[in-house]
Enzyme design. Structure first.
Site, PDB file in Angstrom:
ATOM      1  N   GLY A 101       0.789  -1.225   0.000  1.00  9.54           N
ATOM      2  CA  GLY A 101       0.000   0.000   0.000  1.00  9.54           C
ATOM      3  C   GLY A 101       0.816   1.266   0.000  1.00  9.54           C
ATOM      4  O   GLY A 101       0.284   2.345  -0.271  1.00  9.54           O
ATOM      5  N   HIS A 362     -16.197  43.435 -12.947  1.00  9.80           N
ATOM      6  CA  HIS A 362     -15.469  43.872 -11.758  1.00  9.80           C
ATOM      7  C   HIS A 362     -16.297  43.706 -10.483  1.00  9.80           C
ATOM      8  O   HIS A 362     -17.481  43.979 -10.464  1.00  9.80           O
ATOM      9  CB  HIS A 362     -15.094  45.370 -11.825  1.00  9.80           C
TER      10      HIS A 362
END
Length: 455
Positions: A101, A362
């Site tokens: 693992g 904006h």
């Protein structure tokens, strides 16, 4: 003969110095153990057994979606003991492949080579030659090159420590062989553990064919024991990803400053990716997309000819062709930009669709909003979508013009081609083709003077 895979994942990982089990630490955005499972699945085994121990309940909880058979090793008594916990679940005629693992980059190509080159009744191991094999088990061969045994570093004699060919731990043989050999193991060694590697000597003793297959590179069999090893392996993996993308026609400005965190990343040719870009999860970039520096894209699709400017953070969004985003834009889950839409600097969107050719250039927040085609959203516009308990939707129809510093208190609809005067706060629908202003009329107070400070 079917294939069973046993993944050993019970180690304590003390050198990681972490409360998180080692096998849950990510490499390329995916937990180490999950990477090994994904590779094993490519071999089409009928079962994948995971032997876990340290942090067991946490490991199973985090990775419960994996299609594996979980087996707990309550006492960590060595690799041989770990395999002994799983082998009763394997059929005698099975070919068994043993993986680890914490060895996340082992390739399907190497594993297929191991399986194909190991005789049906034999034992095969993956080997590698390292410039510095310190700490690793050595492959012991006879004068004819035949593998005789594997000796662990701590148990090796002085002359054996000079051997540079090492055992990676990856092994294959039949379940019947393992059921015969594992009970014969003992722990008469420096670590007082039952070594799986001792099965090699047992195989040789009874005349079982033993062979070795060389790894393609050192990194694919590199185990992770501490954070620094994980860091080095992460950089190696990212260079591999950058090389793969570059050879497929993608421009990576600096491979050392590029991160791909996930396995479902699809990038078309002629995409340009600037420095410090992170691609996470499921990301798809179509042709001629340009990604500026310091951009994060997570679970997002970007259409062709779109440009994502610097320092934008985008998650679970769909951005269609010919769009422009940023710099410093944030698109949260559920954001959709139709073709030719534009989102500028310091604009945040969430669960919002910005229609074809529409723009919010904006300083704007758009949440729970449906915006039609060719809409202009002025600087400082906010959709007030939350009343403290519930979220409400705003609709802005095609061609509307929203002036600067407007607050739209949902739920409401701004009609087609409507114009909203700057500074307005709307709490009711605005009719189509009309100017709507919701602010106090400007006035000048004659004779007013500023207060003065007291002496």
């Amino acid at each position: 003969m079917g294939l069973s895979v046993i993944i050993l994942a019970a180690g304590q990982g003390k050198r990681m110095a972490s409360s998180t089990p080692k096998i849950l630490h990510p490499l390329g955005g995916i937990p180490l153990l999950e990477r090994v499972v994904n590779t094993a699945r490519l071999l089409n085994p009928h079962t994948i057994h995971v032997v876990y121990g340290n942090g067991g309940s946490h490991v199973r909880e985090k990775l419960n979606y994996l299609p594996v058979h979980w087996i707990e090793q309550s006492q960590q008594l060595g690799t041989g003991h770990a395999v002994l916990q799983a082998i009763p679940f394997c059929q005698n005629e099975d070919r068994v492949l043993i993986l680890y693992g914490d060895v996340p980059l082992i390739s399907p190509k190497t594993l297929n080579s191991l399986l194909e080159n190991t005789p049906s009744n034999g034992l095969g191991v993956v080997v590698a030659e390292l410039p510095d094999p310190t700490g690793l088990g050595r492959i012991i061969r006879d004068d004819f090159g035949n593998i005789l045994s594997i000796v662990e570093h701590k148990d090796a004699a002085e002359h054996q420590l000079k051997i540079r060919e090492i055992n990676t731990g990856i092994m294959t043989t039949t379940a019947m062989n393992l059921k015969k050999w594992l009970p014969q193991l003992n722990n008469n060694n420096c670590q007082k553990e039952y070594y799986l590697t001792d099965t090699v000597a047992l195989a040789v003793a009874e005349g079982c064919p033993v062979g070795g297959v060389a790894a393609q590179c050192c990194e694919e069999v590199q185990g992770v024991n501490d954070r620094w090893e994980l860091t080095k392996l992460e950089r190696y993996y990212q260079r591999l990803m950058a090389k793969k993308l570059s050879l497929a026609g993608v421009t990576i400005i600096d491979p050392e400053r590029f991160d791909a965190r996930g396995e479902n990343i699809e990038i078309a040719p002629d995409v340009v990716i600037d420095v410090n870009v992170i691609l996470e999860g499921n990301v798809q970039l179509d042709r001629n997309v340009r990604i500026g520096p310091n951009v994060i894209l997570k679970n997002t699709t970007v259409g062709e000819n779109t440009e994502i400017h610097a320092n934008s953070v985008i998650e679970a969004a769909v951005i269609k062709a010919n769009c422009s985003v940023g710099p410093f834009a944030r698109l949260r889950p559920g954001s959709v930009l139709e073709e030719g839409a534009k989102v500028g600097n310091f604009v945040e969107m969430k669960k919002t669709t910005l229609g074809r050719g529409s723009k919010a250039n904006h300083l704007t927040y758009l949440g729970d909003t449906i915006i039609g085609k060719n809409v202009n959203v002025g600087a400082g516009t906010i959709t007030c979508n939350y009343d403290g308990a519930n979220k409400w939707q705003t609709k802005i129809e095609d061609g509307a013009f929203i002036g600067s510093n407007v607050a739209l208190v949902a739920p409401l609809t701004v009609g087609k081609n409507a114009t909203i005067g700057a500074g307005s706060t709307l709490s009711q629908d605005a009719p189509p083709d009309q100017l709507t202003v919701a602010r106090e009329r400007q006035r000048t107070i004659k004779g007013w003077h500023r207060p003065t400070k007291k002496e």
